[in-house]
Design an enzyme around this catalytic site. Structure first.
Site, PDB file in Angstrom:
ATOM      1  N   ASP A 168     126.013  -0.185  44.994  1.00 12.12           N
ATOM      2  CA  ASP A 168     124.821  -0.568  45.755  1.00 12.12           C
ATOM      3  C   ASP A 168     124.944  -2.014  46.224  1.00 12.12           C
ATOM      4  O   ASP A 168     124.035  -2.821  46.042  1.00 12.12           O
ATOM      5  CB  ASP A 168     123.564  -0.384  44.905  1.00 12.12           C
ATOM      6  CG  ASP A 168     122.284  -0.388  45.756  1.00 12.12           C
ATOM      7  OD1 ASP A 168     122.374  -0.067  46.961  1.00 12.12           O
ATOM      8  OD2 ASP A 168     121.205  -0.706  45.226  1.00 12.12           O
TER       9      ASP A 168
ATOM     10  N   VAL B 257     111.496  -5.368  37.512  1.00 12.18           N
ATOM     11  CA  VAL B 257     112.036  -6.656  37.090  1.00 12.18           C
ATOM     12  C   VAL B 257     110.921  -7.689  37.149  1.00 12.18           C
ATOM     13  O   VAL B 257     110.209  -7.798  38.164  1.00 12.18           O
ATOM     14  CB  VAL B 257     113.214  -7.093  37.978  1.00 12.18           C
ATOM     15  CG1 VAL B 257     113.775  -8.422  37.487  1.00 12.18           C
ATOM     16  CG2 VAL B 257     114.308  -6.034  37.973  1.00 12.18           C
TER      17      VAL B 257
ATOM     18  N   LYS C 143     114.150  -6.868  32.845  1.00 13.99           N
ATOM     19  CA  LYS C 143     114.087  -5.552  33.470  1.00 13.99           C
ATOM     20  C   LYS C 143     113.629  -4.537  32.444  1.00 13.99           C
ATOM     21  O   LYS C 143     114.207  -4.418  31.366  1.00 13.99           O
ATOM     22  CB  LYS C 143     115.443  -5.141  34.043  1.00 13.99           C
ATOM     23  CG  LYS C 143     115.373  -3.841  34.850  1.00 13.99           C
ATOM     24  CD  LYS C 143     116.637  -3.613  35.665  1.00 13.99           C
ATOM     25  CE  LYS C 143     116.526  -2.382  36.547  1.00 13.99           C
ATOM     26  NZ  LYS C 143     117.714  -2.172  37.396  1.00 13.99           N
TER      27      LYS C 143
ATOM     28  N   GLY D 240     112.569  -0.955  41.299  1.00 21.74           N
ATOM     29  CA  GLY D 240     113.603  -0.040  41.761  1.00 21.74           C
ATOM     30  C   GLY D 240     113.308   1.348  41.241  1.00 21.74           C
ATOM     31  O   GLY D 240     112.258   1.606  40.651  1.00 21.74           O
ATOM     32  N   GLY D 241     114.272   2.256  41.448  1.00 22.43           N
ATOM     33  CA  GLY D 241     114.046   3.631  41.050  1.00 22.43           C
ATOM     34  C   GLY D 241     113.931   3.806  39.550  1.00 22.43           C
ATOM     35  O   GLY D 241     113.253   4.699  39.073  1.00 22.43           O
ATOM     36  N   MET D 242     114.598   2.948  38.753  1.00 23.69           N
ATOM     37  CA  MET D 242     114.594   3.125  37.311  1.00 23.69           C
ATOM     38  C   MET D 242     113.690   2.146  36.591  1.00 23.69           C
ATOM     39  O   MET D 242     113.236   2.422  35.493  1.00 23.69           O
ATOM     40  CB  MET D 242     116.008   2.952  36.753  1.00 23.69           C
ATOM     41  CG  MET D 242     116.922   4.106  37.012  1.00 23.69           C
ATOM     42  SD  MET D 242     118.399   3.931  36.014  1.00 23.69           S
ATOM     43  CE  MET D 242     119.019   2.357  36.574  1.00 23.69           C
TER      44      MET D 242
ATOM     45  N   LEU E 163     108.920  -9.412  39.933  1.00 25.28           N
ATOM     46  CA  LEU E 163     109.887  -9.841  40.944  1.00 25.28           C
ATOM     47  C   LEU E 163     110.271  -8.707  41.884  1.00 25.28           C
ATOM     48  O   LEU E 163     110.573  -8.927  43.052  1.00 25.28           O
ATOM     49  CB  LEU E 163     111.152 -10.398  40.269  1.00 25.28           C
ATOM     50  CG  LEU E 163     110.984 -11.685  39.470  1.00 25.28           C
ATOM     51  CD1 LEU E 163     112.290 -12.029  38.749  1.00 25.28           C
ATOM     52  CD2 LEU E 163     110.580 -12.842  40.373  1.00 25.28           C
ATOM     53  N   GLY E 164     110.304  -7.483  41.367  1.00 23.62           N
ATOM     54  CA  GLY E 164     110.696  -6.364  42.215  1.00 23.62           C
ATOM     55  C   GLY E 164     110.772  -5.080  41.424  1.00 23.62           C
ATOM     56  O   GLY E 164     110.778  -5.081  40.195  1.00 23.62           O
TER      57      GLY E 164
END
Length: 817
Positions: free
Chosen positions: A212, A102, A119, A97-99, A94-95
């Site tokens: 955020d 997902v 995640k 990020g920095g960590m 789905l996407g």
């Protein structure tokens, strides 16, 4: 074409990836003159590190950094479709990020199938810093329960040792895209924004700042409900949390929505979220960001946020009201102090705008307030204009009264949201905080009592006061949630709320909101009253509440919220009737509740709150059939309830509500087993119930309701052991139960249920003492029990359903003579 990050000639190890980002985070803030000296000291002889940081700096200036970093992370960790992680099967990404990454996943074990968002911490980022941040995000989500925050469902660790957690999957669009695509009118946009603010304020009440907030982290589903996502950058507002700020953490933000203090690397507070919400509101109103063309170039955007004034929304769209523009610009002030002091204050100003009242952001004088007053009451003023000469004096007096009411209105809002409840919730779980919580309630009540004398004629203020009294009552002694054990005080507070609401509903100006508030106060207040002495009055209150909710639901059959509230009210009435020994009367509202919930679940089968409601209803129906002697129907209801509640606890193992429900149902089911099968069959259920209740008490050691449930569990387990011919083990459980009952009664000597069962415990213990040959001690216990139960009967505190306790105690006492 500029060289990309992943094209470096050296190998991109996870260590190099992390160190280069840390050094880059500091270097990018320095002037070219200072940067060279910094790089020599930071990189030393590490040529690979120096090359990577210089490449990042070059790509930052050329605008290709974001894509390069994304590709570097993607190259480090790609998991194929169909991979199993715990009981979940990955469907698609789905996407990222920095960590972490997902994925859309499905629960694929034998329990059930359900789509979720999973995640997983990214491989290559497994340094202790990122693992801690990932664990922090999981813990933060576990502490939050709000209809506008994506729900944490599960968590664990992969076979490779990487942590993951599972969230509610929200299929929706970013809030700005949703408003644009749907052509949402201004009131609809503002109400969506208010829902987001409520979610953020809930996080703040739990000492969490999001850091955020942006449209892509706020998705609006098909049902039109916004959900706040991604607490990966969130921080707990505790002294411990403040000791770990790093440059890497400072760089992990979305600059267009970041506050000036975030960009400067200063400590982040709840007012940083206020700023981000201001940017979001600007975007929802204008379709653009506050700094116009500067937002397209990173360095120019950062400079603009730190030094330039944002565009005025009316310069983009002249139809935007001046009040709204003032609200946005106040939220976007450069320094935290001049901004709104809290998200609640921002929300209140938006609500005032929607209601046509003056907004705090403008602090207008008499002319401004008069214009707002005129817009709200134009019909009255038009009529008044016909007799202006005779009403000039009256108008001035009315204006003075209005200003006074508005001041009081703001006072009670600040009291309810900022002092009485936010402060109480912040200290509720601290060891030894009971005395402080009691003082908060005492001072809050004094203030509310003073304001209530001036509420006459102001319907809005009256509603606020009634809501505040109910919340105070819940804190004092609502037995269905954490409380201070002051049952009598809780009843008094709810009576005050009812005395304020009943005149509103009987007035010709009564609204559905008034009726809904009175229904809620009657049902919950009746439930609290039912645990005390006035059971007939409690039933009358609850019947009135059900009638109000039934009328509201009949007036709007398609309104799911009203149908949910009706189901809840029917359940409260049925539970009260059952507890008073009137099972045949209880069966009708409970069956109606069951039918309503099953119909709603047919429309929303995954809704956890509806499933929880059905499980609780089935437990009450099982108790009712048990009381009526219909064993097969009781077993069927209990087992379906346990199936639902075990699934909910499995999905959300950190939820205290689901554990409380399961513990209660286990106790009732074990009691049914004890009456219909050998006692050994019930022992496991009693022990599981005790374990759950001990967990709940440990999580909230000052909660009187949790202590009472532990006492009940110990008492029941002792009786089960005694019936199996194990009196020595039973006596150990009885001693523990006595200490637990006494702890509850020390908090609230008027707690009738605790006093009743403490007295009956002496009979239970006496019988086991007699089994082990301690006849003299047994008779002492029988005498004490009979005296205590007779005292309860004399004071009208012995329920009709428990008169057998007194009869048995007297019989045992007579045997001693």
């Amino acid at each position: 074409m500029p060289e990309r990050v992943t094209d470096r000639p050296h190998d991109m190890t996870s260590d190099l990836f992390l160190r280069s980002r840390v050094v880059f985070g500091e270097a990018v803030t320095l002037s070219p003159r200072d940067r060279e000296a910094f790089l020599r000291g930071a990189c030393g002889d590490d040529t690979a590190l120096r090359e990577e940081v210089e490449a990042l700096l070059a790509e930052s200036e050329s605008g290709t950094l974001e894509g390069g970093v994304r590709e570097a992370v993607r190259a480090l960790h790609t998991i194929p479709q169909g991979t199993r992680i715990g009981p979940y099967e990955l469907v698609r990404e789905l996407g990222r990020g920095g960590m972490g990454t997902v994925y859309l996943a499905e629960r694929a074990d034998a329990t059930f199938r359900k789509q979720v968002a999973l995640k997983l911490v990214s491989a290559g980022l497994d340094a202790s810093y990122f693992l801690k941040r990932f664990h922090d995000e999981r813990q933060i989500l576990a502490s939050l329960s709000h209809p506008n925050i994506a729900m944490l469902l599960d968590g664990g660790t992969t076979e490779d040792g990487f942590p993951y957690f599972v969230m509610e999957y929200v299929e929706g669009r970013p809030i700005d895209a949703f408003c644009k695509d749907e052509g949402a009118p201004l009131p609809r946009r503002l109400r969506l924004f208010i829902s987001v603010c409520d979610a953020v304020q809930h996080a703040h009440r739990n000492l969490v700042v999001h850091r955020d907030l942006k449209p892509s982290n706020i998705l609006v589903g098909k049902d039109g409900v916004p959900k706040l996502l991604d607490f990966g950058l969130a921080r707990l507002l505790t002294p411990e949390a403040g000791t770990e700020r790093t440059v890497t953490e400072w760089r992990a933000m979305t600059p267009a929505y970041a506050s000036p203090e975030q960009i400067r690397g200063e400590p982040v507070t709840t007012q940083s979220d206020v700023y981000s919400l201001g940017v979001l509101l600007f975007v929802l109103l204008t379709g653009r960001k506050p700094y116009g063309d500067a937002a397209s170039e990173p360095s120019a955007m950062l400079t603009a946020i730190l030094t330039a004034e944002p565009l005025r929304p009316r310069a983009i769209d002249p139809t935007i009201a001046r009040d709204l523009e003032a609200i946005v610009l106040k939220a976007l002030r450069k320094e935290p102090a001049p901004r709104y002091g809290s998200v609640d204050a921002l929300t209140s100003d938006v609500e005032r705008f929607l209601a046509g009242r003056p907004v705090a952001a403008r602090r207008g004088g008499t002319a401004y307030r008069a214009r707002k007053f005129a817009r709200r009451h134009w019909a009255v003023l038009f009529a008044a204009a016909l007799v202006a000469a005779s009403l000039v004096g009256g108008l001035l007096a009315a204006n003075a009264q209005r200003r006074k009411a508005e001041r009081r209105f703001e006072d009670v809002r600040r009291l309810a949201s900022s002092y009485l409840f936010e402060f109480h919730d912040a200290i509720r779980d601290l060891p030894g905080s009971t005395a402080a919580r009691a003082l908060v309630v005492k001072r809050g009540l004094e203030y509310l009592d003073g304001l209530s004398k001036e509420a006459a004629g102001d319907r809005a203020l009256t509603r606020e006061l009634a809501e505040a009294y109910q919340r105070v009552g819940d804190v004092q002694g609502n037995p269905f949630q954490p409380n201070l054990g002051d049952l009598r005080g809780a009843v008094e507070s709810y009576r005050k709320a009812l005395s304020l609401l009943e005149p509103l509903v009987s007035s010709p100006l009564a609204t559905d909101e008034d009726r809904a508030m009175l229904a809620k106060a009657s049902l919950v207040g009746g439930g609290i009253l039912a645990t005390g002495e006035s059971r007939d009055e409690a039933l009358a209150m609850q019947r009135k509440g059900v009638a109000l909710r039934q009328a509201l639901a009949d007036a709007a059959p398609s309104d799911r919220t009203r149908r949910r509230e009706l189901a809840q009210g029917l359940g409260l009435l049925g539970f009260n009737l059952l507890s008073q020994g009137r099972p045949r009367e209880a069966l009708d509202p409970l069956r109606r509740q069951q039918a309503t919930l099953r119909a709603l679940l047919g429309e929303q089968p995954a809704d956890a709150d509806l499933r929880r409601g059905l499980g609780r209803t089935l437990t009450s129906i099982g108790e009712t059939y048990q009381a009526l002697g219909e064993a097969d129907r009781a077993r069927e209801a209990f087992e379906e309830s346990l199936s639902i509640q075990r699934a909910l606890v499995s999905e959300r193992p950190l939820s205290s509500r689901f554990k409380q429900d399961l513990a209660y149902t286990l106790g009732e089911y074990a009691g049914w087993l004890s009456n219909s099968t050998p006692a050994a069959a019930a022992l496991a259920a009693f022990e599981e119930r005790l374990a759950l209740n001990r967990d709940l008490e440990a999580a909230d050691p000052k909660n009187a309701a949790a202590k009472l449930q532990v006492a009940f569990s110990l008492h029941s387990l002792g009786e089960a052991l005694a019936s199996l011919g194990r009196p020595a083990e039973a006596l150990g459980r009885f001693r523990e139960a006595a200490r637990a009952y006494d702890a509850v009664l020390a908090l609230d000597p008027t707690n009738s249920w605790a006093a009743l069962h403490r007295a009956w415990l002496d009979v239970s213990e006496g019988r086991s003492r007699r089994q082990v040959g301690e006849t003299g001690r047994a008779c002492e216990l029988f005498l004490r029990s009979a005296s205590a139960l007779e005292e309860l009967e004399k004071n009208g505190r012995l329920p009709k359903t428990r008169t057998s306790y007194l009869a048995d105690a007297r019989k045992e006492r007579g045997g001693c003579r």
